[in-house]
Design an enzyme around this catalytic site. Structure first.
Site, PDB file in Angstrom:
ATOM      1  N   GLU A 213       7.779 -10.622   4.470  1.00  0.00           N
ATOM      2  CA  GLU A 213       9.111  -9.839   4.199  1.00  0.00           C
ATOM      3  C   GLU A 213       9.850  -9.749   5.717  1.00  0.00           C
ATOM      4  O   GLU A 213      10.012  -8.607   5.464  1.00  0.00           O
ATOM      5  CB  GLU A 213       8.360  -8.876   3.617  1.00  0.00           C
ATOM      6  CG  GLU A 213       8.040  -8.741   2.544  1.00  0.00           C
ATOM      7  CD  GLU A 213       8.255  -7.790   1.130  1.00  0.00           C
ATOM      8  OE1 GLU A 213       7.925  -6.941   1.797  1.00  0.00           O
ATOM      9  OE2 GLU A 213       7.611  -8.252   0.098  1.00  0.00           O
ATOM     10  N   GLU A 323       4.654 -12.918  -3.797  1.00  0.00           N
ATOM     11  CA  GLU A 323       4.885 -11.340  -4.305  1.00  0.00           C
ATOM     12  C   GLU A 323       5.352 -11.139  -5.408  1.00  0.00           C
ATOM     13  O   GLU A 323       6.398 -11.331  -6.069  1.00  0.00           O
ATOM     14  CB  GLU A 323       4.614 -10.482  -3.486  1.00  0.00           C
ATOM     15  CG  GLU A 323       3.850 -10.630  -2.589  1.00  0.00           C
ATOM     16  CD  GLU A 323       4.149  -8.627  -0.901  1.00  0.00           C
ATOM     17  OE1 GLU A 323       4.470  -7.549  -2.014  1.00  0.00           O
ATOM     18  OE2 GLU A 323       3.439  -9.130  -0.078  1.00  0.00           O
TER      19      GLU A 323
HETATM   20  C1  LIG Z   1       5.482  -3.469  -3.982  1.00  0.00           C
HETATM   21  C2  LIG Z   1       4.514  -3.519  -3.407  1.00  0.00           C
HETATM   22  O1  LIG Z   1       3.539  -3.029  -2.827  1.00  0.00           O
HETATM   23  N1  LIG Z   1       4.872  -3.412  -1.718  1.00  0.00           N
HETATM   24  C3  LIG Z   1       3.446  -3.415  -0.817  1.00  0.00           C
HETATM   25  C4  LIG Z   1       3.946  -3.973   0.266  1.00  0.00           C
HETATM   26  O2  LIG Z   1       3.290  -3.800   1.326  1.00  0.00           O
HETATM   27  C5  LIG Z   1       3.047  -2.517   1.882  1.00  0.00           C
HETATM   28  C6  LIG Z   1       1.195  -2.641   2.663  1.00  0.00           C
HETATM   29  O3  LIG Z   1       1.044  -2.713   2.893  1.00  0.00           O
HETATM   30  C7  LIG Z   1       3.220  -1.687   1.293  1.00  0.00           C
HETATM   31  O4  LIG Z   1       3.057  -0.441   1.112  1.00  0.00           O
HETATM   32  C8  LIG Z   1       4.229  -1.565  -0.460  1.00  0.00           C
HETATM   33  O5  LIG Z   1       3.944  -1.249  -1.208  1.00  0.00           O
END
Ligand SMILES: CC(=O)N[C@H]1CO[C@H](CO)[C@@H](O)[C@@H]1O
Ligand SMILES: *[C@@H]1O[C@H](CO)[C@@H](O)[C@H](O)[C@H]1NC(C)=O
Length: 390
Positions: A213, A323
């Site tokens: 990301e 994801e």
């Molecule tokens: C959408 C989601 O759950 N995103 C997660 C992505 O990863 C980070 C780090 O583990 C989480 O804090 C986010 O909530």
């Protein structure tokens, strides 16, 4: 197919509700409408899922034998169709600015045989950059690597056809600075991947997710240049692993065709060809696409169709939805099921998906697919994910 087509005709005649394009119209356990709107045909995707796909309904009984598209065989050089889950833990407390304040938590290894027995063949195993190389640009920490690798090996050994995504979960950042844009240098970014390539380069079932990301970049072309640098470094280290290349806007599947995609398609592979360079995209189904709400508002099928069109028009490339996910709610069970059925039908342009999340998340987490203590699965997993596994 025959069965659903005739039910569809009967219901249409009675004025019963019709499903829209891409919606579910049948399958084991399906209790909703089985008729499709005009211009679409209820098509069997698998025993659990029939979907209204664009097309014309057969005119007479003699032609009602139209069949579901047969599963495409794996094209040369491509990954097989993949489906599975993110197992979190070593990424806990990585902030979106790339800072890290945690210690890392091992995902329970019992989840791998559990999900593999149900048909999953993909696990994305995240880690904080700071855990893997405590000093930016420095050596991999042998203590952390050994713990991480035990998890990776547990996932791989849960089945002969299981793949693992080794995912650097740092948002293109280290402690607030963006790679090659004020933060870590390209050489430091390449260093961790060179070292991981040396450790994992001989295992073709390990896929390198080179960065989770990226977002709010100053320059997308500078970022794409950083990506090219890692591709070259990994190959120079002798690895032939599949590489996942992320774009911008938190790896958005929606912005990919117009933002980073047009530049990322130009990244070259020293191995030749592009079959081992797969684009990494994410997409959630809640109102603001954040993956933080229990309810879903879209099945993303139009977004993914646009992505597939882009991939097809740019050298017939491939992407993976690494994801996606939703809450254990009726809206998400239905919309995620539609989305994943579409992903499955779009192979090989879409290789597959990995649902967010299990691992060290407990069952109260809003997007949890972590199995219950008694071994039973979450409703979202049972209703939306499991039927769409490879
Ligand atoms: C959408 C989601 O759950 N995103 C997660 C992505 O990863 C980070 C780090 O583990 C989480 O804090 C986010 O909530
Ligand atoms: C990054 O974000 C975290 C969490 O919001 C915050 O505590 C930290 O100060 C930020 N670090 C930097 C370097 O901006």
């Amino acid at each position: 197919m025959l069965k659903y087509a005739s039910i569809a005709l009967a219901l249409a005649a009675l004025g019963v509700a019709q499903q829209q394009e891409w919606q579910q119209c049948g399958g084991i356990g399906w209790a909703g409408a089985t008729a499709c709107v005009s211009g679409t045909v209820c098509t069997v995707m698998n025993d659990y899922y029939s979907q209204c796909l664009p097309g014309t309904a057969p005119a007479g009984p003699s032609s009602t034998s139209s069949t579901a598209p047969s599963a495409p065989s794996t094209p040369a050089g491509s990954l097989p169709r993949l489906g599975g889950v993110n197992t979190s833990g070593y990424d806990f407390s990585v902030a979106t600015n790339g800072s890290f304040s945690g210690t890392g938590v091992s995902p329970p290894v019992s989840q791998y045989p559990h999900f593999t027995a149900e048909g999953a063949n993909l696990y994305r195993i995240h880690f904080a950059w700071q855990l893997m190389t405590p000093t930016l640009g420095g050596s991999i920490d042998s203590g952390f690597f050994s713990e991480y690798d035990q998890t990776v090996q547990a996932a791989l050994s849960s089945g002969p056809n299981v793949y693992v995504i080794v995912d650097l979960h740092n948002y293109a950042r280290w402690n607030g600075g963006i790679i090659a844009q004020g933060g870590p240098t390209d050489a430091q970014f390449q260093s961790i991947w060179t070292q991981l390539a040396q450790k994992y380069g001989s295992n073709e079932r390990i896929i390198f997710g080179i960065m989770n990301e990226p977002h709010d970049l100053n320059s997308i072309s500078t970022w794409v240049n950083s990506v090219q640098g890692v591709v070259n470094a990994v190959r120079a280290a002798g690895s032939q692993n599949y590489l996942l290349l992320p774009g911008s806007s938190y790896s958005s599947a929606q912005t990919f065709p117009t933002e980073a995609g047009p530049l990322l398609v130009l990244v070259t592979d020293p191995l030749g060809g592009t079959s081992k360079l797969v684009f990494d995209v994410h997409k959630y189904l809640d109102s603001d696409n954040s993956g933080t709400h229990p309810d879903c508002t879209t099945d993303n099928v139009q977004v993914l169709q646009t992505l597939v069109q882009f991939l097809q028009q740019n050298g017939n490339r491939q992407a993976i939805l690494s994801e996606t996910g939703g809450g254990n709610t009726a809206s998400c069970e239905s919309l995620l099921s539609n989305e994943l059925a579409y992903v499955k039908s779009a192979y090989p342009n879409l290789i597959g998906f990995s649902v967010w999340a299990a691992g060290a998340f407990d069952t109260t987490y809003v997007l949890s697919v972590t199995p219950n203590p008694d071994g039973s699965d979450q409703p979202l997993w049972v209703d939306a994910v499991q039927p769409n596994l490879p």
